[in-house]
Design a protein around this motif. Structure first.
Motif, PDB file in Angstrom:
ATOM      1  N   GLU A 119      46.473  13.984  21.994  1.00 18.63           N
ATOM      2  CA  GLU A 119      47.231  13.183  22.968  1.00 18.63           C
ATOM      3  C   GLU A 119      47.839  13.950  23.868  1.00 18.63           C
ATOM      4  N   ASP A 120      48.206  15.470  23.531  1.00 19.85           N
ATOM      5  CA  ASP A 120      48.833  16.311  24.198  1.00 19.85           C
ATOM      6  C   ASP A 120      50.413  15.927  24.427  1.00 19.85           C
ATOM      7  N   THR A 121      50.728  15.382  23.247  1.00 22.22           N
ATOM      8  CA  THR A 121      52.213  15.118  23.288  1.00 22.22           C
ATOM      9  C   THR A 121      53.085  16.080  22.790  1.00 22.22           C
ATOM     10  N   TYR A 122      52.476  16.956  22.214  1.00 22.01           N
ATOM     11  CA  TYR A 122      53.464  18.038  21.305  1.00 22.01           C
ATOM     12  C   TYR A 122      54.240  18.880  22.292  1.00 22.01           C
ATOM     13  N   ALA A 123      53.569  19.309  23.454  1.00 26.08           N
ATOM     14  CA  ALA A 123      53.729  20.426  24.208  1.00 26.08           C
ATOM     15  C   ALA A 123      54.556  21.949  23.317  1.00 26.08           C
ATOM     16  N   ASN A 124      55.861  22.038  23.350  1.00 24.21           N
ATOM     17  CA  ASN A 124      56.028  23.116  22.501  1.00 24.21           C
ATOM     18  C   ASN A 124      57.159  22.706  21.472  1.00 24.21           C
ATOM     19  N   ASP A 125      56.741  21.317  21.031  1.00 25.03           N
ATOM     20  CA  ASP A 125      57.501  20.813  20.008  1.00 25.03           C
ATOM     21  C   ASP A 125      57.456  21.682  18.602  1.00 25.03           C
ATOM     22  N   ARG A 126      58.621  21.703  18.190  1.00 27.17           N
ATOM     23  CA  ARG A 126      58.931  22.583  16.911  1.00 27.17           C
ATOM     24  C   ARG A 126      58.222  22.058  15.814  1.00 27.17           C
ATOM     25  N   GLU A 127      58.259  20.810  15.803  1.00 27.19           N
ATOM     26  CA  GLU A 127      57.887  19.700  14.646  1.00 27.19           C
ATOM     27  C   GLU A 127      56.438  19.759  14.601  1.00 27.19           C
ATOM     28  N   PHE A 128      55.799  19.802  15.542  1.00 24.49           N
ATOM     29  CA  PHE A 128      54.311  19.950  15.696  1.00 24.49           C
ATOM     30  C   PHE A 128      53.926  21.317  15.001  1.00 24.49           C
ATOM     31  N   LYS A 129      54.568  22.399  15.434  1.00 15.69           N
ATOM     32  CA  LYS A 129      54.198  23.786  14.835  1.00 15.69           C
ATOM     33  C   LYS A 129      54.558  23.815  13.481  1.00 15.69           C
ATOM     34  N   ARG A 130      55.702  23.214  12.915  1.00 16.44           N
ATOM     35  CA  ARG A 130      56.027  23.250  11.510  1.00 16.44           C
ATOM     36  C   ARG A 130      54.939  22.388  10.828  1.00 16.44           C
ATOM     37  N   LYS A 131      54.374  21.091  11.286  1.00 18.17           N
ATOM     38  CA  LYS A 131      53.275  20.795  10.639  1.00 18.17           C
ATOM     39  C   LYS A 131      52.152  21.288  10.445  1.00 18.17           C
ATOM     40  N   ALA A 132      51.766  22.246  11.718  1.00 20.21           N
ATOM     41  CA  ALA A 132      50.638  23.139  11.859  1.00 20.21           C
ATOM     42  C   ALA A 132      50.818  24.383  10.493  1.00 20.21           C
ATOM     43  N   ASP A 133      52.116  24.797  10.267  1.00 22.39           N
ATOM     44  CA  ASP A 133      52.243  25.562   9.266  1.00 22.39           C
ATOM     45  C   ASP A 133      52.159  24.941   8.090  1.00 22.39           C
ATOM     46  N   MET A 134      52.455  23.874   7.734  1.00 17.22           N
ATOM     47  CA  MET A 134      52.354  23.211   6.560  1.00 17.22           C
ATOM     48  C   MET A 134      51.029  22.946   5.930  1.00 17.22           C
ATOM     49  N   LEU A 135      50.214  22.584   7.159  1.00 19.89           N
ATOM     50  CA  LEU A 135      48.897  22.075   6.672  1.00 19.89           C
ATOM     51  C   LEU A 135      48.124  23.582   6.835  1.00 19.89           C
ATOM     52  N   GLY A 136      48.463  24.760   7.130  1.00 21.41           N
ATOM     53  CA  GLY A 136      47.778  25.939   7.153  1.00 21.41           C
ATOM     54  C   GLY A 136      46.903  25.982   8.227  1.00 21.41           C
ATOM     55  N   ILE A 137      47.208  25.150   9.538  1.00 22.35           N
ATOM     56  CA  ILE A 137      46.577  25.392  10.548  1.00 22.35           C
ATOM     57  C   ILE A 137      46.703  26.610  11.633  1.00 22.35           C
ATOM     58  N   ASP A 138      46.000  27.452  11.782  1.00 21.90           N
ATOM     59  CA  ASP A 138      46.284  28.444  12.940  1.00 21.90           C
ATOM     60  C   ASP A 138      46.002  28.011  13.984  1.00 21.90           C
ATOM     61  N   LEU A 139      46.991  27.833  14.923  1.00 20.85           N
ATOM     62  CA  LEU A 139      46.817  27.261  16.414  1.00 20.85           C
ATOM     63  C   LEU A 139      46.215  28.242  17.205  1.00 20.85           C
ATOM     64  N   LYS A 140      45.936  29.557  16.850  1.00 19.62           N
ATOM     65  CA  LYS A 140      45.658  30.376  17.910  1.00 19.62           C
ATOM     66  C   LYS A 140      44.155  30.459  18.006  1.00 19.62           C
ATOM     67  N   LEU A 141      43.272  29.981  16.890  1.00 22.88           N
ATOM     68  CA  LEU A 141      41.810  30.034  16.735  1.00 22.88           C
ATOM     69  C   LEU A 141      41.265  28.991  17.735  1.00 22.88           C
ATOM     70  N   PRO A 142      40.105  29.408  18.472  1.00 18.47           N
ATOM     71  CA  PRO A 142      39.360  28.691  19.548  1.00 18.47           C
ATOM     72  C   PRO A 142      38.768  27.363  18.946  1.00 18.47           C
ATOM     73  N   ARG A 143      38.603  26.291  19.526  1.00 17.74           N
ATOM     74  CA  ARG A 143      38.192  24.953  18.813  1.00 17.74           C
ATOM     75  C   ARG A 143      37.504  24.531  19.867  1.00 17.74           C
ATOM     76  N   ILE A 144      36.898  23.454  19.659  1.00 17.73           N
ATOM     77  CA  ILE A 144      36.051  22.480  20.486  1.00 17.73           C
ATOM     78  C   ILE A 144      36.160  21.247  19.810  1.00 17.73           C
ATOM     79  N   VAL A 145      36.167  20.008  20.800  1.00 16.37           N
ATOM     80  CA  VAL A 145      36.311  18.597  20.458  1.00 16.37           C
ATOM     81  C   VAL A 145      34.914  18.043  20.369  1.00 16.37           C
ATOM     82  N   ILE A 146      34.548  17.297  19.363  1.00 21.00           N
ATOM     83  CA  ILE A 146      33.435  16.592  19.256  1.00 21.00           C
ATOM     84  C   ILE A 146      33.661  15.037  19.091  1.00 21.00           C
ATOM     85  N   CYS A 147      33.010  14.176  19.972  1.00 22.15           N
ATOM     86  CA  CYS A 147      33.247  12.713  19.554  1.00 22.15           C
ATOM     87  C   CYS A 147      32.104  11.846  19.203  1.00 22.15           C
ATOM     88  N   VAL A 148      31.998  11.360  17.877  1.00 24.21           N
ATOM     89  CA  VAL A 148      30.833  10.787  17.137  1.00 24.21           C
ATOM     90  C   VAL A 148      30.805   9.475  17.465  1.00 24.21           C
TER      91      VAL A 148
END
Length: 369
Positions: free
Chosen positions: A137-166
């Motif tokens: 939803e692109d609601t995080y902007a520069n939200d620190r909580e979003f980045k904290r969740k990414a760290d907690m889940l081990g998600i590297d936000l710098k990796l290139p990605r793509i979205v698929i809808c099934v």
């Protein structure tokens, strides 16, 4: 740490095997679960006032008079994570029930550990879903909580990605089927990839290597899993572009329906022009001029095939199984009706936008959700 629900679960499972009453107490001696319903919520005084919570406690017939409402039996500490969190007791002569003590204690600790692990898995899954929704939803902007969740889940936000809808077929679009398909997809995701059910679709955020032919690899992956209709957005080289990739995958789906595209895997890049026109049609009222005379179906089909054949007359004639002169005759008819010559690039673009695409869209409009 021990809820009433877990305490009673321990009681019910152990009493299904043993013919003795079982009590489960918390650290303060409050009976949380018991085979004797009258004792639930009361205090087991002997457990409450024992000097060392980590010690086994046996109550013999001659001792029970010291305590209010206490019967003979044995009581053993329940451990979790190397600390005492409660007590499990077996009512009966200590000499009889002592041999079952360690078994009941082990069962209680195992149930508590399993429940904790299940709760932890469910908690992690809830965090992952919240994180994914926020990202899409692109609601995080520069939200620190979003980045904290990414760290907690081990998600590297710098990796290139793509979205698929099934999107499953409408007859298979039940929640149960979507959940089953989601579980199947998740078994084939890497640690940095996410998937969730969102309304009538499954959304996948998948990592890609921008330097490689990612479209071929994605198509192979989707078809290997035998996924239903799948629509792929644009590559996101950074985290802030993931929401755009998601929106473009949805637009690709709508545009594919508008143009009657039947491919099982459709990439935004295949329909980028059509997506632009579709957006103009929906948001800006883009349409054919009111005075424009409608083209016959055969001429619309001719234009569509001509565009698909990259403007090559010979190839178009072959695809339509007509003579080249017949094709030129049709071009002349289009020019006569519209004042636009399809052999001219600018006119061809106008004709495709206002006649071919919008014609397809209006035919399929009732299918677009």
């Amino acid at each position: 740490m021990i809820s009433n629900e877990i305490a009673q679960m321990i009681v019910d499972r152990t009493m299904a095997i043993l013919s003795y009453n079982i009590n489960v107490m918390d650290e303060k001696g409050i009976i949380l679960g018991s085979g004797d319903t009258k004792r639930r919520g009361t205090i087991h005084e002997a457990v409450k006032y024992r000097k060392h919570p980590e010690d086994n406690l046996e109550i013999h017939p001659e001792e029970k008079e010291k305590w209010n409402g206490v019967d003979q039996g044995i009581n053993l500490p329940i451990y979790y994570g190397n600390r005492t969190i409660g007590t499990v007791g077996i009512t009966g002569p200590p000499g009889e029930v002592r041999k079952y003590g360690e078994l009941v204690k082990m069962t209680a600790e195992m149930i508590i550990e399993q429940r904790y692990l299940l709760d932890q898995v469910q908690y992690d899954e809830r965090i992952r879903r919240e994180f994914l929704y926020q990202w899409l939803e692109d609601t995080y902007a520069n939200d620190r909580e979003f980045k904290r969740k990414a760290d907690m889940l081990g998600i590297d936000l710098k990796l290139p990605r793509i979205v698929i809808c099934v999107f499953p077929d409408s007859e298979k679009n039940s929640r149960d089927h979507l959940d089953q398909l989601e579980r199947k997809i998740k078994t084939h995701l890497k640690t940095q990839e996410l998937a969730t059910v969102l309304e009538d679709r499954i959304v996948i955020i998948k990592t890609i290597a921008l330097s490689e032919e990612y479209e071929t690899k994605l198509k192979e992956w989707i078809r290997f899993l035998h996924l239903p209709s799948s629509y792929v957005g644009t590559p996101a080289s950074e985290a802030s572009e993931v929401a755009r990739s998601y929106q473009r995958s949805l637009m690709t789906r709508k545009t594919a329906a508008a143009t009657s595209m039947k491919d099982d895997v459709v990439f935004y890049g295949q329909l980028s022009l059509e997506v632009l026109l579709y957006d103009l049609y929906q948001n800006d009222g883009f349409s054919v001029h009111q005075s424009d005379e409608p083209l016959p179906e055969v001429l619309i089909a001719t234009l569509k095939t001509y565009v698909e054949c990259d403007g090559k007359s010979a190839k178009t004639a072959d695809e339509l199984y007509i003579h080249r002169n017949t094709l030129q005759y049709r071009f002349a008819n289009i020019l006569n009706i519209t004042g636009r010559d399809p052999r001219n690039v600018r006119d061809l673009f106008y004709l495709y936008a206002t006649r071919v695409f919008l014609h397809s869209f209006k035919e399929q409009e009732d299918l677009i959700q």
